[in-house]
Enzyme design. Structure first.
Site, mmCIF file in Angstrom:
data_model
loop_
_atom_site.group_PDB
_atom_site.id
_atom_site.type_symbol
_atom_site.label_atom_id
_atom_site.label_comp_id
_atom_site.label_asym_id
_atom_site.label_seq_id
_atom_site.Cartn_x
_atom_site.Cartn_y
_atom_site.Cartn_z
ATOM 1 N N ARG A 128 30.064 60.272 33.198
ATOM 2 C CA ARG A 128 30.700 58.952 33.078
ATOM 3 C C ARG A 128 30.880 58.314 34.464
ATOM 4 O O ARG A 128 30.733 57.111 34.632
ATOM 5 C CB ARG A 128 32.020 59.060 32.322
ATOM 6 C CG ARG A 128 31.777 59.311 30.834
ATOM 7 C CD ARG A 128 33.062 59.412 30.056
ATOM 8 N NE ARG A 128 33.762 58.139 29.911
ATOM 9 C CZ ARG A 128 33.433 57.194 29.053
ATOM 10 N NH1 ARG A 128 32.397 57.338 28.261
ATOM 11 N NH2 ARG A 128 34.123 56.081 28.982
ATOM 12 N N HIS B 163 24.540 55.189 27.434
ATOM 13 C CA HIS B 163 25.742 55.669 26.755
ATOM 14 C C HIS B 163 26.051 57.072 27.253
ATOM 15 O O HIS B 163 25.142 57.839 27.542
ATOM 16 C CB HIS B 163 25.505 55.725 25.236
ATOM 17 C CG HIS B 163 26.568 56.497 24.508
ATOM 18 N ND1 HIS B 163 27.746 55.922 24.086
ATOM 19 C CD2 HIS B 163 26.645 57.805 24.164
ATOM 20 C CE1 HIS B 163 28.492 56.852 23.504
ATOM 21 N NE2 HIS B 163 27.851 57.995 23.532
ATOM 22 N N ARG C 13 25.111 51.766 35.950
ATOM 23 C CA ARG C 13 25.324 50.419 35.376
ATOM 24 C C ARG C 13 25.404 49.348 36.450
ATOM 25 O O ARG C 13 24.910 48.231 36.261
ATOM 26 C CB ARG C 13 26.567 50.434 34.492
ATOM 27 C CG ARG C 13 26.289 51.108 33.143
ATOM 28 C CD ARG C 13 27.545 51.278 32.372
ATOM 29 N NE ARG C 13 27.328 51.753 31.013
ATOM 30 C CZ ARG C 13 28.214 52.498 30.351
ATOM 31 N NH1 ARG C 13 29.348 52.838 30.934
ATOM 32 N NH2 ARG C 13 27.975 52.884 29.118
ATOM 33 N N GLU D 273 28.643 63.832 18.906
ATOM 34 C CA GLU D 273 27.426 63.068 19.214
ATOM 35 C C GLU D 273 26.211 63.988 19.401
ATOM 36 O O GLU D 273 25.098 63.624 19.028
ATOM 37 C CB GLU D 273 27.678 62.204 20.460
ATOM 38 C CG GLU D 273 28.729 61.134 20.165
ATOM 39 C CD GLU D 273 29.138 60.307 21.370
ATOM 40 O OE1 GLU D 273 28.618 60.544 22.478
ATOM 41 O OE2 GLU D 273 29.985 59.416 21.202
ATOM 42 N N PHE E 137 32.563 43.021 18.648
ATOM 43 C CA PHE E 137 31.227 43.255 19.207
ATOM 44 C C PHE E 137 30.367 44.172 18.345
ATOM 45 O O PHE E 137 29.215 44.448 18.687
ATOM 46 C CB PHE E 137 31.345 43.806 20.639
ATOM 47 C CG PHE E 137 32.099 45.120 20.762
ATOM 48 C CD1 PHE E 137 31.456 46.336 20.560
ATOM 49 C CD2 PHE E 137 33.457 45.132 21.091
ATOM 50 C CE1 PHE E 137 32.134 47.543 20.686
ATOM 51 C CE2 PHE E 137 34.150 46.336 21.212
ATOM 52 C CZ PHE E 137 33.481 47.541 21.005
ATOM 53 N N THR F 114 31.884 50.547 31.638
ATOM 54 C CA THR F 114 31.145 49.913 30.535
ATOM 55 C C THR F 114 30.644 48.529 30.926
ATOM 56 O O THR F 114 29.511 48.159 30.629
ATOM 57 C CB THR F 114 32.071 49.789 29.302
ATOM 58 O OG1 THR F 114 32.630 51.072 29.029
ATOM 59 C CG2 THR F 114 31.327 49.283 28.087
ATOM 60 N N ASN G 30 24.068 47.418 28.530
ATOM 61 C CA ASN G 30 24.538 48.203 29.680
ATOM 62 C C ASN G 30 23.795 49.524 29.864
ATOM 63 O O ASN G 30 24.333 50.486 30.404
ATOM 64 C CB ASN G 30 26.058 48.394 29.620
ATOM 65 C CG ASN G 30 26.503 49.189 28.412
ATOM 66 O OD1 ASN G 30 25.687 49.596 27.590
ATOM 67 N ND2 ASN G 30 27.792 49.443 28.301
ATOM 68 N N LYS H 64 19.666 53.402 26.456
ATOM 69 C CA LYS H 64 19.659 52.390 25.394
ATOM 70 C C LYS H 64 18.347 51.590 25.437
ATOM 71 O O LYS H 64 17.594 51.661 26.424
ATOM 72 C CB LYS H 64 20.883 51.486 25.559
ATOM 73 C CG LYS H 64 22.214 52.232 25.372
ATOM 74 C CD LYS H 64 23.388 51.267 25.489
ATOM 75 C CE LYS H 64 24.714 51.980 25.263
ATOM 76 N NZ LYS H 64 25.853 51.029 25.303
ATOM 77 N N TYR I 42 28.329 54.605 15.830
ATOM 78 C CA TYR I 42 29.392 53.787 16.425
ATOM 79 C C TYR I 42 30.499 53.466 15.423
ATOM 80 O O TYR I 42 31.180 52.453 15.580
ATOM 81 C CB TYR I 42 28.792 52.486 16.975
ATOM 82 C CG TYR I 42 28.114 52.647 18.324
ATOM 83 C CD1 TYR I 42 28.843 53.020 19.456
ATOM 84 C CD2 TYR I 42 26.757 52.417 18.488
ATOM 85 C CE1 TYR I 42 28.238 53.156 20.700
ATOM 86 C CE2 TYR I 42 26.141 52.562 19.732
ATOM 87 C CZ TYR I 42 26.894 52.930 20.831
ATOM 88 O OH TYR I 42 26.314 53.066 22.069
HETATM 89 P P1 AMP Z 1 31.388 53.322 23.743
HETATM 90 O O1 AMP Z 1 32.400 52.731 24.682
HETATM 91 O O2 AMP Z 1 30.512 54.301 24.393
HETATM 92 O O3 AMP Z 1 31.973 53.797 22.469
HETATM 93 O O4 AMP Z 1 30.378 52.168 23.356
HETATM 94 C C1 AMP Z 1 30.725 50.912 22.998
HETATM 95 C C2 AMP Z 1 29.581 50.038 23.419
HETATM 96 O O5 AMP Z 1 29.756 48.781 22.836
HETATM 97 C C3 AMP Z 1 29.542 49.788 24.917
HETATM 98 O O6 AMP Z 1 28.789 50.736 25.624
HETATM 99 C C4 AMP Z 1 28.893 48.417 24.996
HETATM 100 O O7 AMP Z 1 27.485 48.553 24.999
HETATM 101 C C5 AMP Z 1 29.265 47.748 23.699
HETATM 102 N N1 AMP Z 1 30.250 46.687 23.881
HETATM 103 C C6 AMP Z 1 30.003 45.391 23.756
HETATM 104 N N2 AMP Z 1 31.116 44.659 23.955
HETATM 105 C C7 AMP Z 1 32.103 45.519 24.246
HETATM 106 C C8 AMP Z 1 33.493 45.366 24.556
HETATM 107 N N3 AMP Z 1 34.090 44.169 24.601
HETATM 108 N N4 AMP Z 1 34.215 46.485 24.798
HETATM 109 C C9 AMP Z 1 33.625 47.708 24.730
HETATM 110 N N5 AMP Z 1 32.328 47.905 24.436
HETATM 111 C C10 AMP Z 1 31.554 46.830 24.199
#
Ligand code: AMP
Length: 132
Positions: free
Chosen positions: A85, A115, A102, A126, A57, A91, A112, A9, A49
């Site tokens: 992962r 991805h 991370r 993706e 968020f 996350t 973070n 990122k 996304y």
């Molecule tokens: P993903 O889980 O890969 O679909 O990506 C969602 C992304 O949104 C995460 O990697 C974070 O960078 C961002 N994000 C920010 N706030 C939150 C939250 N409360 N829960 C999950 N993802 C979040």
């Protein structure tokens, strides 16, 4: 053999840890395929996304992902989706296991560093999104 999609990122690029992150995957036996810097547009980031549209968020996530270049790439190896992962960690970096990417490099759940696709279906979608 399995393919998954990862993105370093914009915060990871700004911190100059691209090489360190790619090395972790290579040291764990994975192949890095087609890394290339891109600048996501607002529309592209929103499409990538789209599953998070409407979540609190979402808007900040789009601003963050379009804040500078990022580096999408394919990771190939045995059980890549799950193992990538595991190497990334949770996350939220506060919850990420020690020695994960991370835990070592990320500042917060919003910022973070990396991805990784969360399922076989996401990986397919993706990879197609970035590499056709
Ligand atoms: P993903 O889980 O890969 O679909 O990506 C969602 C992304 O949104 C995460 O990697 C974070 O960078 C961002 N994000 C920010 N706030 C939150 C939250 N409360 N829960 C999950 N993802 C979040």
């Amino acid at each position: 053999m399995e393919d998954t999609l990862s993105i370093i990122k914009p915060d990871g690029v700004r911190k100059k840890i691209v090489g360190k992150i790619l090395k972790r995957f290579e040291d764990n036996g994975f192949e890095i395929i087609n890394p290339r810097y891109i600048n996501l547009s607002k529309e592209e980031a929103s499409e990538f996304y789209n599953i998070h549209k409407g979540k609190p968020f979402f808007d900040d996530l789009i601003i963050f992902m379009t804040s500078g270049p990022c580096l999408p790439f394919i990771i190939r190896g045995e059980n890549a989706i799950l193992r990538v992962r595991e190497l990334m960690g949770s996350t939220d970096p506060d919850e990420a296991a020690p020695e994960t990417i991370r835990a070592d490099f990320a500042d917060s759940i919003d910022s973070n560093v990396i991805h990784g696709s969360d399922s076989e279906q996401s990986a397919k979608r993706e990879i197609r999104f970035f590499f056709g």
